[in-house]
Design an enzyme around this catalytic site. Structure first.
Site, PDB file in Angstrom:
ATOM      1  N   ASP A 130      -7.831 -10.730  10.868  1.00 20.80           N
ATOM      2  CA  ASP A 130      -7.144 -11.231  12.051  1.00 20.80           C
ATOM      3  C   ASP A 130      -7.990 -11.114  13.313  1.00 20.80           C
ATOM      4  OD1 ASP A 130      -6.919  -8.465  11.729  1.00 20.80           O
ATOM      5  OD2 ASP A 130      -5.051  -8.336  12.843  1.00 20.80           O
ATOM      6  N   THR A 187      -9.369 -10.241   3.710  1.00 17.83           N
ATOM      7  CA  THR A 187      -9.083  -8.825   3.909  1.00 17.83           C
ATOM      8  C   THR A 187      -8.437  -8.280   2.642  1.00 17.83           C
ATOM      9  OG1 THR A 187      -7.798  -7.167   5.109  1.00 17.83           O
ATOM     10  CG2 THR A 187      -6.906  -9.398   5.086  1.00 17.83           C
ATOM     11  N   ILE A 188      -8.859  -7.098   2.230  1.00 12.18           N
ATOM     12  CA  ILE A 188      -8.194  -6.478   1.075  1.00 12.18           C
ATOM     13  C   ILE A 188      -6.824  -5.955   1.480  1.00 12.18           C
ATOM     14  CG2 ILE A 188     -10.385  -5.877  -0.044  1.00 12.18           C
ATOM     15  CD1 ILE A 188      -9.894  -2.950   0.768  1.00 12.18           C
ATOM     16  N   ASP A 189      -6.535  -5.925   2.799  1.00  8.66           N
ATOM     17  CA  ASP A 189      -5.222  -5.463   3.260  1.00  8.66           C
ATOM     18  C   ASP A 189      -4.124  -6.485   2.996  1.00  8.66           C
ATOM     19  OD1 ASP A 189      -6.549  -3.243   4.167  1.00  8.66           O
ATOM     20  OD2 ASP A 189      -6.468  -3.794   6.285  1.00  8.66           O
ATOM     21  N   MET A 202      -6.177   2.195   1.763  1.00  8.80           N
ATOM     22  CA  MET A 202      -6.435   1.385   2.951  1.00  8.80           C
ATOM     23  C   MET A 202      -5.277   0.427   3.225  1.00  8.80           C
ATOM     24  SD  MET A 202     -10.410   0.265   3.145  1.00  8.80           S
ATOM     25  CE  MET A 202     -11.616   1.388   3.852  1.00  8.80           C
ATOM     26  N   GLY A 203      -5.126   0.112   4.496  1.00 11.08           N
ATOM     27  CA  GLY A 203      -4.076  -0.798   4.939  1.00 11.08           C
ATOM     28  C   GLY A 203      -3.696  -0.431   6.357  1.00 11.08           C
ATOM     29  N   ARG A 204      -4.311  -1.080   7.332  1.00  6.78           N
ATOM     30  CA  ARG A 204      -4.192  -0.659   8.730  1.00  6.78           C
ATOM     31  C   ARG A 204      -2.750  -0.593   9.202  1.00  6.78           C
ATOM     32  NH1 ARG A 204      -6.330  -4.905  12.516  1.00  6.78           N
ATOM     33  NH2 ARG A 204      -8.317  -4.542  11.473  1.00  6.78           N
ATOM     34  N   TYR A 237     -12.801   2.280   0.482  1.00  3.43           N
ATOM     35  CA  TYR A 237     -14.186   1.886   0.692  1.00  3.43           C
ATOM     36  C   TYR A 237     -14.864   1.475  -0.611  1.00  3.43           C
ATOM     37  CZ  TYR A 237     -13.957   3.501   5.513  1.00  3.43           C
ATOM     38  OH  TYR A 237     -13.634   3.645   6.841  1.00  3.43           O
ATOM     39  N   ARG A 287     -14.109  -2.314  -1.475  1.00  3.40           N
ATOM     40  CA  ARG A 287     -14.431  -3.435  -0.582  1.00  3.40           C
ATOM     41  C   ARG A 287     -15.654  -4.236  -1.027  1.00  3.40           C
ATOM     42  NH1 ARG A 287     -14.458  -1.557   5.530  1.00  3.40           N
ATOM     43  NH2 ARG A 287     -16.396  -0.568   4.844  1.00  3.40           N
TER      44      ARG A 287
END
Length: 415
Positions: free
Chosen positions: A109, A137-139, A184-186, A305, A308
């Site tokens: 984004d 994005t992997i998110d 991970m996942g902001r 990490y 990715r």
């Protein structure tokens, strides 16, 4: 170079994701087939903003087999060129000096937002650069339609699932062991939920399950301890809990002191890697279990990490090939200012203006839909305290509480 020749600059921003090289290969192939030149810009916008021309001309010889590899041929950067006009101006001027007529960005984004800003600024200069963005994005949190993943997500989920399966077997084999896997996942829990659901983790916690803006750290600890107690009652004093790192953003500000010093990245986001979130949870849970006289070894582990830069699975290779081809086709037809998507069998451009939050100006974030059948099924397989458990005297006994005190203490989890 003939001035009439079209030139595409490929720019990769943000963090890596499986399949980036496959996009680059596909873009190079389709652009070359139509007589266009392709420049791969090194390290995102960082060099362009300093007026530096660090690039490689992308051709068949240096891209033909990169679709099978992880990482990014061009390397990446989180540099944000929108923070001041001087950086944005240098980016546009440097691209113009390279005779760039079109720009293709690969990223999440923030990169999409930067791409739209570059396009808008180039319009003001009288030398417009047509822009298309490939969502990566992997998110899995970009605003694509439901069930349309961002590329890299499925590869990350597959490798993450294997990792959790191995931890589950290790926990079972060694016994009396729990792993706290911070995924991970902001701000969204797609990756954590996808991994936890596929691997059969005992519990997965994502930020979307907390509709209130903030929770206490104790709230999270109570949920995790509850899951461990439920497993303990059926004779399984081991397991794996998957926790989306975005849950961190749900924790009340006054609890941040317990998590250490907070630092921010180029886009103003918390650098989760610099907070020992797992260690904080491990210590708190260990103390509570000791008070209940339950012997456990708790191990915290960050997951993300190592996912990715994994080599993409076949799904992501095919998917990214379609995205790269479709992005070039969009530019060939004179398109600009959109994020390309593949929905079903069709390439659909999603224009930047439609993807922006009118309040913040940033791209919308796609959250996990906790009302979906998919989430409800995942939740049904988890072992965690449910509201009906508050009336179970056997559970209250393990907590060393009277049924009344137990219910009064934990009812807040369901309010």
């Amino acid at each position: 170079m003939l001035m009439s020749q079209k030139t595409i600059a490929v720019i990769c921003g943000g963090g890596p994701a499986p399949g980036i090289n496959s996009v680059i290969r596909s873009v190079t192939s389709e652009a070359a087939r139509n007589g266009w030149k392709v420049l791969g810009i090194y390290e995102g916008f960082s060099h362009l903003a300093r007026g530096e021309k660090k690039y490689v001309e992308l051709v068949y010889d240096n891209t033909s087999r990169i679709h099978l590899t992880g990482g990014c041929l061009l390397q990446m950067s989180r540099f944000n060129p929108t923070k001041n006009d001087a950086d944005l101006q240098r980016v546009v001027e440097t691209l113009a000096e390279l005779n760039v007529t079109h720009m293709l960005t690969i990223g999440g984004d923030d990169t999409a937002f930067s791409a739209s800003a570059v396009a808008a600024y180039s319009q003001k200069t009288g030398n417009p650069i047509n822009v298309v963005h490939v969502p990566k994005t992997i998110d899995n949190d970009l605003p694509l339609p439901e069930n349309v993943p961002t590329f890299g997500f499925e590869t990350a989920r597959a490798f993450g699932t294997t990792e959790i399966e191995n931890l589950l077997e290790d926990a079972r084999t060694t016994n009396n062991r729990w792993y706290l896997a911070i995924a991970m996942g902001r701000t969204a829990g797609h990756l954590a939920l996808g991994i936890g659901r596929s691997a059969g983790a005992a519990i997965t916690i994502i930020p979307e399950e907390f509709p209130q803006y903030k929770i206490t750290l104790q709230h999270l600890i109570d949920i995790l301890v509850g899951a461990m107690i439920k497993r303990y009652m059926i004779g399984r004093n081991y397991g794996v809990a998957v926790i989306a790192e975005g849950v961190l953003e749900k924790i009340a500000p006054e609890d941040f002191a317990k998590l250490g010093k907070v630092s921010l990245d180029e886009h103003g986001h918390i650098r989760y890697a610099e907070l020992d979130f797992g260690e904080i949870l491990k210590e708190a849970i260990s103390n509570e279990m000791k008070q209940l006289s339950i012997k456990l070894t708790i191990v915290d582990k960050e997951i993300g990490y190592e996912l990715r830069c994994a080599a993409p699975i076949a799904y992501d290779i095919d998917y990214t090939t379609m995205l790269g081809y479709s992005a070039v086709q969009f530019l060939l037809k004179g398109g600009t200012g959109a994020m390309i998507s593949v929905q079903g069998s069709r390439a659909i451009p999603m224009y930047f203006e439609e993807l922006k939050n009118p309040t913040t100006g940033k791209t919308f974030v796609r959250k996990v839909n906790i009302d979906s059948v998919s989430y409800k099924i995942a939740r049904s397989f988890m072992q965690r305290l449910e509201k009906k458990d508050l009336d179970n005297p056997q559970i209250a006994k393990i907590y060393a509480m009277t049924p009344e005190k137990f219910k009064k203490r934990y009812i807040y989890l369901f309010e």
